[in-house]
Structures are given as C-alpha cells and as structure tokens.
Design an enzyme around this catalytic site. Structure first.
Site, PDB file in Angstrom:
ATOM      1  N   ARG A   1       0.833  -1.208   0.000  1.00  0.00           N
ATOM      2  CA  ARG A   1       0.000   0.000   0.000  1.00  0.00           C
ATOM      3  C   ARG A   1       0.863   1.251   0.000  1.00  0.00           C
ATOM      4  NH1 ARG A   1      -4.317  -0.438   4.641  1.00  0.00           N
ATOM      5  NH2 ARG A   1      -4.787   1.652   3.883  1.00  0.00           N
TER       6      ARG A   1
ATOM      7  N   GLN B   1     -10.452   9.459   8.137  1.00  0.00           N
ATOM      8  CA  GLN B   1     -10.324   8.012   8.383  1.00  0.00           C
ATOM      9  C   GLN B   1      -9.145   7.466   7.577  1.00  0.00           C
ATOM     10  OE1 GLN B   1     -14.495   6.043   8.397  1.00  0.00           O
ATOM     11  NE2 GLN B   1     -14.711   7.911   7.202  1.00  0.00           N
ATOM     12  N   ASN B   2      -8.602   8.331   6.733  1.00  0.00           N
ATOM     13  CA  ASN B   2      -7.542   7.895   5.824  1.00  0.00           C
ATOM     14  C   ASN B   2      -6.194   7.839   6.543  1.00  0.00           C
ATOM     15  OD1 ASN B   2      -9.597   7.965   3.977  1.00  0.00           O
ATOM     16  ND2 ASN B   2      -8.991   9.938   3.103  1.00  0.00           N
ATOM     17  N   VAL B   3      -5.402   6.893   6.107  1.00  0.00           N
ATOM     18  CA  VAL B   3      -4.072   6.705   6.727  1.00  0.00           C
ATOM     19  C   VAL B   3      -2.972   7.087   5.728  1.00  0.00           C
ATOM     20  CG1 VAL B   3      -4.900   4.899   8.281  1.00  0.00           C
ATOM     21  CG2 VAL B   3      -4.039   4.245   6.022  1.00  0.00           C
TER      22      VAL B   3
ATOM     23  N   HIS C   1      -7.781   6.941  12.206  1.00  0.00           N
ATOM     24  CA  HIS C   1      -7.356   5.550  12.037  1.00  0.00           C
ATOM     25  C   HIS C   1      -5.853   5.428  11.892  1.00  0.00           C
ATOM     26  CE1 HIS C   1     -11.667   4.484  10.522  1.00  0.00           C
ATOM     27  NE2 HIS C   1     -11.618   4.761  11.807  1.00  0.00           N
TER      28      HIS C   1
ATOM     29  N   CYS D   1       7.335  -1.213  23.503  1.00  0.00           N
ATOM     30  CA  CYS D   1       7.711   0.043  24.200  1.00  0.00           C
ATOM     31  C   CYS D   1       7.066   1.227  23.484  1.00  0.00           C
ATOM     32  CB  CYS D   1       9.242   0.160  24.217  1.00  0.00           C
ATOM     33  SG  CYS D   1       9.967   0.570  22.625  1.00  0.00           S
TER      34      CYS D   1
ATOM     35  N   CYS E   1      11.979  -3.412  16.666  1.00  0.00           N
ATOM     36  CA  CYS E   1      12.169  -2.112  17.329  1.00  0.00           C
ATOM     37  C   CYS E   1      13.658  -1.906  17.640  1.00  0.00           C
ATOM     38  CB  CYS E   1      11.371  -2.107  18.639  1.00  0.00           C
ATOM     39  SG  CYS E   1      11.660  -0.627  19.628  1.00  0.00           S
TER      40      CYS E   1
ATOM     41  N   GLY F   1     -16.497  11.440   0.782  1.00  0.00           N
ATOM     42  CA  GLY F   1     -15.901  10.193   0.314  1.00  0.00           C
ATOM     43  C   GLY F   1     -15.811   9.093   1.336  1.00  0.00           C
TER      44      GLY F   1
ATOM     45  N   SER G   1     -18.044   5.624   2.937  1.00  0.00           N
ATOM     46  CA  SER G   1     -19.223   4.754   2.772  1.00  0.00           C
ATOM     47  C   SER G   1     -20.041   4.686   4.049  1.00  0.00           C
ATOM     48  CB  SER G   1     -18.752   3.337   2.411  1.00  0.00           C
ATOM     49  OG  SER G   1     -18.014   2.822   3.518  1.00  0.00           O
TER      50      SER G   1
HETATM   51  N1  APR Z   1     -15.482  11.398  -4.746  1.00  0.00           N
HETATM   52  C1  APR Z   1     -16.331  11.208  -3.698  1.00  0.00           C
HETATM   53  N2  APR Z   1     -16.574   9.988  -3.155  1.00  0.00           N
HETATM   54  C2  APR Z   1     -15.938   8.923  -3.700  1.00  0.00           C
HETATM   55  C3  APR Z   1     -15.046   9.045  -4.789  1.00  0.00           C
HETATM   56  C4  APR Z   1     -14.836  10.351  -5.317  1.00  0.00           C
HETATM   57  N3  APR Z   1     -14.013  10.561  -6.361  1.00  0.00           N
HETATM   58  N4  APR Z   1     -14.574   7.796  -5.105  1.00  0.00           N
HETATM   59  C5  APR Z   1     -15.146   6.937  -4.233  1.00  0.00           C
HETATM   60  N5  APR Z   1     -15.964   7.609  -3.400  1.00  0.00           N
HETATM   61  C6  APR Z   1     -16.755   7.073  -2.279  1.00  0.00           C
HETATM   62  C7  APR Z   1     -17.347   5.699  -2.518  1.00  0.00           C
HETATM   63  O1  APR Z   1     -18.626   5.829  -3.127  1.00  0.00           O
HETATM   64  C8  APR Z   1     -17.459   5.170  -1.087  1.00  0.00           C
HETATM   65  O2  APR Z   1     -18.715   5.515  -0.513  1.00  0.00           O
HETATM   66  O3  APR Z   1     -15.860   6.902  -1.212  1.00  0.00           O
HETATM   67  C9  APR Z   1     -16.364   5.919  -0.330  1.00  0.00           C
HETATM   68  C10 APR Z   1     -15.215   5.022   0.094  1.00  0.00           C
HETATM   69  O4  APR Z   1     -15.756   4.116   1.025  1.00  0.00           O
HETATM   70  P1  APR Z   1     -14.802   3.001   1.676  1.00  0.00           P
HETATM   71  O5  APR Z   1     -13.984   2.386   0.613  1.00  0.00           O
HETATM   72  O6  APR Z   1     -15.658   2.146   2.566  1.00  0.00           O
HETATM   73  O7  APR Z   1     -13.783   3.863   2.570  1.00  0.00           O
HETATM   74  P2  APR Z   1     -14.062   4.545   3.969  1.00  0.00           P
HETATM   75  O8  APR Z   1     -15.491   4.987   4.150  1.00  0.00           O
HETATM   76  O9  APR Z   1     -13.035   5.584   4.150  1.00  0.00           O
HETATM   77  O10 APR Z   1     -13.743   3.334   4.992  1.00  0.00           O
HETATM   78  C11 APR Z   1     -13.726   3.671   6.356  1.00  0.00           C
HETATM   79  O11 APR Z   1     -12.971   1.443   6.893  1.00  0.00           O
HETATM   80  O12 APR Z   1     -11.642  -0.137   6.011  1.00  0.00           O
HETATM   81  C12 APR Z   1     -11.754   0.721   7.064  1.00  0.00           C
HETATM   82  O13 APR Z   1     -10.099   1.844   8.317  1.00  0.00           O
HETATM   83  C13 APR Z   1     -10.615   1.696   7.021  1.00  0.00           C
HETATM   84  O14 APR Z   1     -10.650   4.096   7.215  1.00  0.00           O
HETATM   85  C14 APR Z   1     -11.271   2.995   6.568  1.00  0.00           C
HETATM   86  C15 APR Z   1     -12.700   2.825   7.051  1.00  0.00           C
END
Ligand code: APR
Length: 247
Positions: A70, A101-103, A119, A130, A147, A187, A189
C-alpha cells in the site's frame, strides 16, 4: 453537474465552526484505491485477514507486506483539488477541524494542520512493546521490522478492526463537531460506525451536514444536502461559490 446555486442557498450563512470528515473516496482521484469500491484494496483480501491484531499475531510478514504494498501504491500520490479546498477552508475559518479516516497522509501533504487521523497513519510504525515510534520514509529492509530500542516487533501505527479508538480523541472530536454550523462528509461509505455516530450526534445538536460522494452511503439518509459528484471536481466549485456568498 450539481445546481450549485440552489445548494449555496441552503447552506447556513452565519458560520463560525466548520468540521470536515473524510474517507478513502477523497483520495481516489489521487490514484489511491478505496477500501470497498470495485477497485478497492479489499478486493483481494478480506479486512479480517489483514487489518486486525489477530492477523498480525498470526502472520506479521503478510500484514507488513500488505502495508508495504500500500505504501508503494500511495508514495507518489499527490493531494488533489478536494484536499486543497479543505486547506483553504481551514485558512478561511477561525474554528476548523478536519477528521480523516484515511491513513495515506495526503491531507498533511496538502497542508492541513488542524487534522485528526482517526485511524492512524500508514507512514508511521510503532513498537508492540515500548513507546518507540518512527516514520517509514524508505522501504523496509527486513520484514517484519524489529524495534531498534527494545527488539520487539514493530507494527503499522494504524487502528485495526477490533481495536478501540482513543476515547479522549473521540470526545474532543464530538465536542467540536457538536459546535459546528456545518460538517462536510467527503468520500466515506459509512461502513465504520464511529465516524457516522460522531456526525449524527452533531446533527442532533444542530450541525448542517453536507455529504459529497459519488454514490449513496450510510450518511446519505440523514445528510441535509447530498452531492452525488466526485469530490475533486465538485468541492472546489462548492467551496468557491460558498466562500463568495459568505463575504
Ligand atoms: N469522490 C467522492 N466519493 C468517492 C469518490 C470520489 N471521487 N470515489 C469513491 N468515493 C466514495 C465511494 O462511493 C465510497 O462511498 O468513497 C467511499 C469510500 O468508502 P470506503 O472504501 O468504505 O472507505 P471509507 O469509508 O473511508 O472506509 C472507512 O474502513 O476499512 C476501514 O479503516 C478503514 O478508514 C477505513 C474505514
């Protein structure tokens, strides 16, 4: 394209506190696959196989290899216009908080300062024993890394399924979000419950919720405005027009 003027009419005019919550969708136009989309990172693996303490304990090499893959995917990714619009918002409003929520580290790369990485961050590793932490700016030589301080295993400094959030951080986010006149959800879900809860509770305290997502999510049913567009295309337009209407 969205009817931006109707949307601007609906947005609050008297705005002191602004919150933003982002998910992996905001980074998809920077070339980073989302988690659950059709090109998703999960497509070859099930989250339970990789992003859990159990998976790490059972097979730290596989988990580190997945995170290393990744990092290679995202290392050349650049912030896109949606990330940049959020930086402009932060500069415009006195009271601003971005919760992601993005890393992937793209918000920080874009210049966001008032930022909470709910996250964790894929570019950081921490010791399983540690308090040692380090930034992973170069590819890891030996997987799994040890470590340098105590010799125990290092792990990605991210929140895994089954691990608990830092309650202090959640309380800080909730108390700020509850004061927000507007919260943008971009963005995500909504598959992970805690961020949805934080936003819903804020709405019950009077926050106006604006969702930007290319498809409906678990936020859409209660968002005050749903903008079914790509974030990198729609957010800059929305922000420019709204900012002009606030002046
Ligand atoms: N613009 C807007 N929304 C978008 C775009 C875009 N260009 N491309 C994709 N999306 C939307 C999708 O429709 C979806 O609803 O982004 C969302 C991504 O959803 P996920 O893949 O479930 O990601 P996320 O909601 O960030 O997941 C939350 O779940 O897997 C764990 O820790 C992980 O932080 C993550 C958390």
């Amino acid at each position: 394209m969205i009817d931006i003027y109707t949307i601007i009419q609906k947005l609050p005019k008297n705005v002191n506190y602004i919150g933003v919550l982002t998910g992996s969708g905001i980074s998809s136009e920077s070339g980073i696959p989302t988690f659950r989309g059709k090109d998703g990172l999960w497509k070859n693996y099930r989250p339970e196989e990789l992003a859990t303490p159990y998976a790490f304990q059972k097979n730290p090499v596989l988990v580190w290899e997945w995170y290393e893959m990744r990092r290679q995917v995202i290392k050349n990714a650049k912030p896109n216009p949606a990330h940049n619009s959020i930086v402009e918002m932060e500069e415009f409003f006195e009271n601003f908080l971005l919760v992601t929520q993005n890393v992937d580290g793209l918000h920080e790369k874009a210049g966001s300062k008032n930022l909470i990485e709910l996250h964790g961050n894929i570019w950081r590793a921490r010791c399983t024993y540690c308090d040692y932490k380090e930034f992973l700016n170069t590819p890891i030589e030996k997987i799994p890394p040890a470590c340098p301080k105590c010799g125990h295993l290092l792990r990605p400094d991210v929140l895994w399924f089954g691990e608990s959030y830092d309650v202090k951080i959640l309380n800080n986010v909730q108390s700020f979000f509850n004061k927000c006149d507007v919260i943008f959800v971009i963005g995500s879900s909504g598959q992970v419950f805690v961020p949805v809860y934080l936003v819903k509770q804020a709405q019950l305290q009077g926050s106006f919720i604006v969702e930007v997502n290319i498809e409906r999510s678990l936020y859409t049913s209660f968002a005050d405005i749903f903008i079914p567009e790509k974030a990198a295309e729609s957010l800059p337009v929305l922000w420019r027009e709204w900012k002009n209407s606030l002046k």
